[in-house]
Design a protein around this motif. Structure first.
Motif, PDB file in Angstrom:
ATOM      1  N   LYS A 197      -5.166   4.779  -7.587  1.00  8.49           N
ATOM      2  CA  LYS A 197      -6.605   5.482  -6.055  1.00  8.49           C
ATOM      3  C   LYS A 197      -7.515   4.735  -5.886  1.00  8.49           C
ATOM      4  O   LYS A 197      -8.645   4.140  -6.527  1.00  8.49           O
ATOM      5  CB  LYS A 197      -6.865   6.130  -6.798  1.00  8.49           C
ATOM      6  CG  LYS A 197      -6.195   7.566  -7.572  1.00  8.49           C
ATOM      7  CD  LYS A 197      -5.445   8.216  -6.394  1.00  8.49           C
ATOM      8  CE  LYS A 197      -4.081   9.741  -7.286  1.00  8.49           C
ATOM      9  NZ  LYS A 197      -4.133  10.197  -6.331  1.00  8.49           N
ATOM     10  N   LEU A 201       0.295   4.518   7.218  1.00  6.41           N
ATOM     11  CA  LEU A 201       0.259   4.946   6.600  1.00  6.41           C
ATOM     12  C   LEU A 201      -0.581   6.366   6.490  1.00  6.41           C
ATOM     13  O   LEU A 201       0.525   7.627   5.759  1.00  6.41           O
ATOM     14  CB  LEU A 201      -1.150   4.867   5.179  1.00  6.41           C
ATOM     15  CG  LEU A 201      -0.419   2.708   4.921  1.00  6.41           C
ATOM     16  CD1 LEU A 201      -2.105   2.325   4.051  1.00  6.41           C
ATOM     17  CD2 LEU A 201       0.523   2.803   3.999  1.00  6.41           C
ATOM     18  N   CYS A 231      -2.826   7.201   8.260  1.00  8.49           N
ATOM     19  CA  CYS A 231      -4.417   8.229   8.238  1.00  8.49           C
ATOM     20  C   CYS A 231      -4.532   7.804   9.610  1.00  8.49           C
ATOM     21  O   CYS A 231      -4.499   7.081  10.280  1.00  8.49           O
ATOM     22  CB  CYS A 231      -4.811   7.234   7.152  1.00  8.49           C
ATOM     23  SG  CYS A 231      -4.449   7.140   5.525  1.00  8.49           S
ATOM     24  N   LEU A 236      -2.249   0.454  -5.023  1.00  7.94           N
ATOM     25  CA  LEU A 236      -2.123  -0.581  -4.204  1.00  7.94           C
ATOM     26  C   LEU A 236      -1.813  -1.363  -5.291  1.00  7.94           C
ATOM     27  O   LEU A 236      -2.223  -1.913  -6.152  1.00  7.94           O
ATOM     28  CB  LEU A 236      -3.807  -0.959  -3.657  1.00  7.94           C
ATOM     29  CG  LEU A 236      -3.898  -2.258  -3.680  1.00  7.94           C
ATOM     30  CD1 LEU A 236      -3.037  -3.341  -2.205  1.00  7.94           C
ATOM     31  CD2 LEU A 236      -5.181  -2.735  -3.563  1.00  7.94           C
ATOM     32  N   LEU A 285       1.038  -0.889   0.439  1.00 13.22           N
ATOM     33  CA  LEU A 285      -0.116   0.369   0.332  1.00 13.22           C
ATOM     34  C   LEU A 285       0.771   0.742   0.264  1.00 13.22           C
ATOM     35  O   LEU A 285       2.054   1.454   0.784  1.00 13.22           O
ATOM     36  CB  LEU A 285      -0.844   0.084   1.236  1.00 13.22           C
ATOM     37  CG  LEU A 285      -2.194  -0.970   1.557  1.00 13.22           C
ATOM     38  CD1 LEU A 285      -2.537  -0.858   2.915  1.00 13.22           C
ATOM     39  CD2 LEU A 285      -2.661  -1.368   0.409  1.00 13.22           C
ATOM     40  N   TYR A 286       0.283   2.239  -0.702  1.00 12.40           N
ATOM     41  CA  TYR A 286       1.313   3.638  -0.685  1.00 12.40           C
ATOM     42  C   TYR A 286       0.332   5.281  -0.194  1.00 12.40           C
ATOM     43  O   TYR A 286      -0.682   5.192  -1.087  1.00 12.40           O
ATOM     44  CB  TYR A 286       1.375   3.619  -2.081  1.00 12.40           C
ATOM     45  CG  TYR A 286       2.752   2.348  -2.675  1.00 12.40           C
ATOM     46  CD1 TYR A 286       3.870   2.929  -2.587  1.00 12.40           C
ATOM     47  CD2 TYR A 286       2.570   1.778  -3.779  1.00 12.40           C
ATOM     48  CE1 TYR A 286       4.929   1.226  -3.269  1.00 12.40           C
ATOM     49  CE2 TYR A 286       2.634   0.426  -3.613  1.00 12.40           C
ATOM     50  CZ  TYR A 286       4.412   0.754  -3.445  1.00 12.40           C
ATOM     51  OH  TYR A 286       4.809  -0.538  -4.326  1.00 12.40           O
ATOM     52  N   GLN A 287       0.866   5.482   0.527  1.00 14.96           N
ATOM     53  CA  GLN A 287      -0.067   6.994   0.822  1.00 14.96           C
ATOM     54  C   GLN A 287       1.099   7.953   1.367  1.00 14.96           C
ATOM     55  O   GLN A 287       1.655   7.108   2.110  1.00 14.96           O
ATOM     56  CB  GLN A 287      -1.137   6.748   1.546  1.00 14.96           C
ATOM     57  CG  GLN A 287      -2.194   7.201   1.944  1.00 14.96           C
ATOM     58  CD  GLN A 287      -2.977   7.956   1.118  1.00 14.96           C
ATOM     59  OE1 GLN A 287      -2.963   7.435   0.158  1.00 14.96           O
ATOM     60  NE2 GLN A 287      -3.530   8.950   2.129  1.00 14.96           N
ATOM     61  N   ALA A 325      -3.594   1.139   9.098  1.00 17.37           N
ATOM     62  CA  ALA A 325      -4.771   2.769   8.202  1.00 17.37           C
ATOM     63  C   ALA A 325      -2.544   3.716   9.055  1.00 17.37           C
ATOM     64  O   ALA A 325      -2.833   5.442   8.857  1.00 17.37           O
ATOM     65  CB  ALA A 325      -5.515   3.105   9.000  1.00 17.37           C
ATOM     66  N   GLU A 355       5.154   2.963   2.445  1.00 19.40           N
ATOM     67  CA  GLU A 355       4.806   2.356   1.855  1.00 19.40           C
ATOM     68  C   GLU A 355       4.762   1.421   3.166  1.00 19.40           C
ATOM     69  O   GLU A 355       4.930   1.229   3.569  1.00 19.40           O
ATOM     70  CB  GLU A 355       5.303   2.133   0.591  1.00 19.40           C
ATOM     71  CG  GLU A 355       5.390   0.032   0.756  1.00 19.40           C
ATOM     72  CD  GLU A 355       7.100  -0.540  -0.684  1.00 19.40           C
ATOM     73  OE1 GLU A 355       6.988  -0.560  -0.892  1.00 19.40           O
ATOM     74  OE2 GLU A 355       7.924   0.923  -0.956  1.00 19.40           O
ATOM     75  N   LEU A 372      -6.534   5.426  -1.153  1.00 13.85           N
ATOM     76  CA  LEU A 372      -4.882   5.931  -1.259  1.00 13.85           C
ATOM     77  C   LEU A 372      -4.213   5.945  -2.722  1.00 13.85           C
ATOM     78  O   LEU A 372      -4.416   6.124  -3.249  1.00 13.85           O
ATOM     79  CB  LEU A 372      -4.456   4.325  -0.938  1.00 13.85           C
ATOM     80  CG  LEU A 372      -4.831   3.543   0.679  1.00 13.85           C
ATOM     81  CD1 LEU A 372      -4.635   2.280   0.792  1.00 13.85           C
ATOM     82  CD2 LEU A 372      -5.286   4.524   1.969  1.00 13.85           C
ATOM     83  N   ASP A 373      -3.182   6.344  -2.470  1.00 12.70           N
ATOM     84  CA  ASP A 373      -2.084   6.621  -3.906  1.00 12.70           C
ATOM     85  C   ASP A 373      -2.132   5.194  -4.254  1.00 12.70           C
ATOM     86  O   ASP A 373      -2.601   5.620  -6.088  1.00 12.70           O
ATOM     87  CB  ASP A 373      -1.073   6.803  -3.050  1.00 12.70           C
ATOM     88  CG  ASP A 373      -1.272   8.602  -2.760  1.00 12.70           C
ATOM     89  OD1 ASP A 373      -2.199   8.982  -2.639  1.00 12.70           O
ATOM     90  OD2 ASP A 373      -0.042   8.766  -1.758  1.00 12.70           O
TER      91      ASP A 373
END
Length: 258
Positions: free
Chosen positions: A234, A190, A192, A221, A151-153, A187, A157, A218-219
């Motif tokens: 997204k 990341l 959040c 996946l 996951l990237y946000q 979360a 990572e 998210l940015d």
């Protein structure tokens, strides 16, 4: 026992069968389909079949040349396969396809009274075989076990274990897009943590009829299952109030988004 062989009809039947089989194998392997090349491969296969049937009398030579030389020439000419591993896989799929298509035609053999009927049945059998293959591929994809997900946000990572759950049919009511589920711990990793201004999604589960979860976008996946990577730009994820979804995975993937 005496048989009469009409070589032109024999050639035509084998040409049609080889043509449909090459198309099936090509689509199963997701090769680049070139119609002229498929036609050339089918003609090579039909021509070699006629040569072997007419001139080869010993069964052992027919067996070797039919199942070895001819099929390899058929696949290389029709699909242009050069890699040894892919060629072996194509060879296996060729026999699987021939078994399925031959079985379908054998069922309707009593109703075949002319070449046009045979052509229609072969065409219908071809699409039925592809439908069976697509159905098996769908179930294989949706019933797969756990996989690795990244996951990237906002420059962060996080790599975790996830599971593709066919029971997860969550969708955002505003956009209609599929929604995945992550834990609150993921979360936080990341970055959040503030969900006060986020939209929520309702869900039902055992012991909870009207639960809600905040939704994040998210940015990116990335899921890696069986050496294949799937990128989703997204993606929408819902944050569960549970810190752990299980002892194995921290994310429930929605198969509709993969």
């Amino acid at each position: 026992m005496h048989y009469e062989l009409y070589i032109d009809l024999f050639f035509l039947i084998n040409f049609l069968m080889d043509y449909f089989l090459l198309l099936m194998v090509g689509k199963m392997l997701k090769c680049r389909i070139r119609r002229l090349r498929i036609i050339a491969g089918a003609m090579v296969g039909a021509f070699l079949t006629c040569i072997f049937v007419v001139f080869l009398r010993r069964k052992i030579w027919r067996l070797v040349l039919f199942h070895g030389v001819m099929n390899m020439c058929l696949l290389k000419t029709g699909l242009g396969i050069k890699e040894k591993r892919t060629l072996i896989k194509a060879w296996i799929l060729l026999y699987v396809s021939a078994f399925l298509l031959g079985g379908i035609l054998n069922v309707f053999q009593p109703y075949v009274r002319g070449g046009a009927v045979f052509l229609i049945l072969a065409f219908a059998g071809y699409h039925l075989c592809l439908g069976i293959w697509d159905l098996l591929a769908y179930f294989h994809k949706n019933m797969a076990g756990s996989c690795r997900a990244r996951l990237y946000q906002n420059g962060r990572e996080c790599e975790i274990y996830a599971i593709i759950d066919t029971g997860n049919r969550l969708r955002d009511s505003l956009t209609g897009r599929p929604v995945h589920v992550i834990t609150g711990e993921i979360a936080e990793k990341l970055g959040c943590t503030d969900f006060s201004s986020k939209r929520v999604i309702t869900y039902q589960s055992i012991g909870k009829e009207n639960g809600t979860m905040p939704i994040l976008m998210l940015d990116c996946l990335c899921c890696r299952c069986e050496k294949e990577e799937k990128w989703v730009e997204k993606p929408l994820v819902a944050v569960s109030e549970r810190q752990k979804l299980s002892n194995v995975y921290d994310m429930i993937l929605n198969p509709d988004d993969l």
